[in-house]
Design a protein around this motif. Structure first.
Motif, PDB file in Angstrom:
ATOM      1  N   THR A   2       0.644  -1.129   0.356  1.00 54.43           N
ATOM      2  CA  THR A   2       0.206   0.296   0.230  1.00 54.43           C
ATOM      3  C   THR A   2       1.180   1.244  -0.367  1.00 54.43           C
ATOM      4  OG1 THR A   2       0.443   0.290   2.484  1.00 54.43           O
ATOM      5  CG2 THR A   2      -1.792  -1.372   0.961  1.00 54.43           C
ATOM      6  N   LYS A   3       0.167   2.497  -0.298  1.00 52.22           N
ATOM      7  CA  LYS A   3       0.938   3.675  -0.144  1.00 52.22           C
ATOM      8  C   LYS A   3       1.470   3.811   0.847  1.00 52.22           C
ATOM      9  CE  LYS A   3      -0.002   9.006  -0.799  1.00 52.22           C
ATOM     10  NZ  LYS A   3      -0.774   9.427  -1.070  1.00 52.22           N
ATOM     11  N   LEU A   9       8.543   2.093   4.184  1.00 53.06           N
ATOM     12  CA  LEU A   9      10.398   1.353   3.634  1.00 53.06           C
ATOM     13  C   LEU A   9      10.795   2.745   3.129  1.00 53.06           C
ATOM     14  CD1 LEU A   9       8.547  -1.150   2.100  1.00 53.06           C
ATOM     15  CD2 LEU A   9      10.265  -1.568   3.907  1.00 53.06           C
ATOM     16  N   MET A  10      10.443   3.682   2.226  1.00 53.96           N
ATOM     17  CA  MET A  10      10.666   4.871   2.046  1.00 53.96           C
ATOM     18  C   MET A  10      11.481   5.760   3.242  1.00 53.96           C
ATOM     19  SD  MET A  10       8.488   6.414  -1.123  1.00 53.96           S
ATOM     20  CE  MET A  10       9.606   8.069  -1.590  1.00 53.96           C
TER      21      MET A  10
END
Length: 91
Positions: A2-3, A9-10
Motif C-alpha cells: 500500500t501507499k 519503507l522509503m
C-alpha cells in the motif's frame, strides 16, 4: 504494498521521517501526472518509462448481463519496464 507501507519503507531507506517520505512520494506522483498530462513521457533509466496513450472508442460488455456498452475514447497511462527492472524480476 500500500501507499502507507511504501512511505514507511522509503522513510527507513532514506533515513528521513514518514512525513518527508510522504511529501517526496506525492511530489513524485504529482510530477509524473503533470508530465503525462502535457504529453511528455517520463523515463527513469533502468526502471522504466511512463507514457500517455490514447484509447479508441469501442464496445465493452457487461460481464453480468452481456449487454453491450459504448466505451468513449480516452487517454490512459501506461508503463514500460526498463531492462534493470526486467532483470530484477527475471533474475
Amino acid at each position: 504494498m500500500t501507499k502507507t507501507e511504501l512511505i514507511g519503507l522509503m522513510a527507513q531507506a532514506a533515513g528521513i521521517n514518514r512525513e518527508q517520505a510522504r511529501m517526496a512520494l506525492e511530489a513524485f506522483t504529482d510530477n509524473i501526472t503533470n508530465a503525462l498530462t502535457r504529453g511528455q513521457d517520463v523515463r527513469l533509466i533502468g526502471f522504466g518509462t511512463f507514457v500517455a496513450a490514447d484509447r479508441k472508442a469501442g464496445v465493452a460488455r457487461n460481464p453480468q448481463t452481456g449487454e453491450a456498452i459504448a466505451r468513449p475514447a480516452s487517454r490512459t497511462a501506461r508503463f514500460r519496464p526498463g531492462e534493470g527492472l526486467k532483470s530484477a524480476l527475471n533474475g
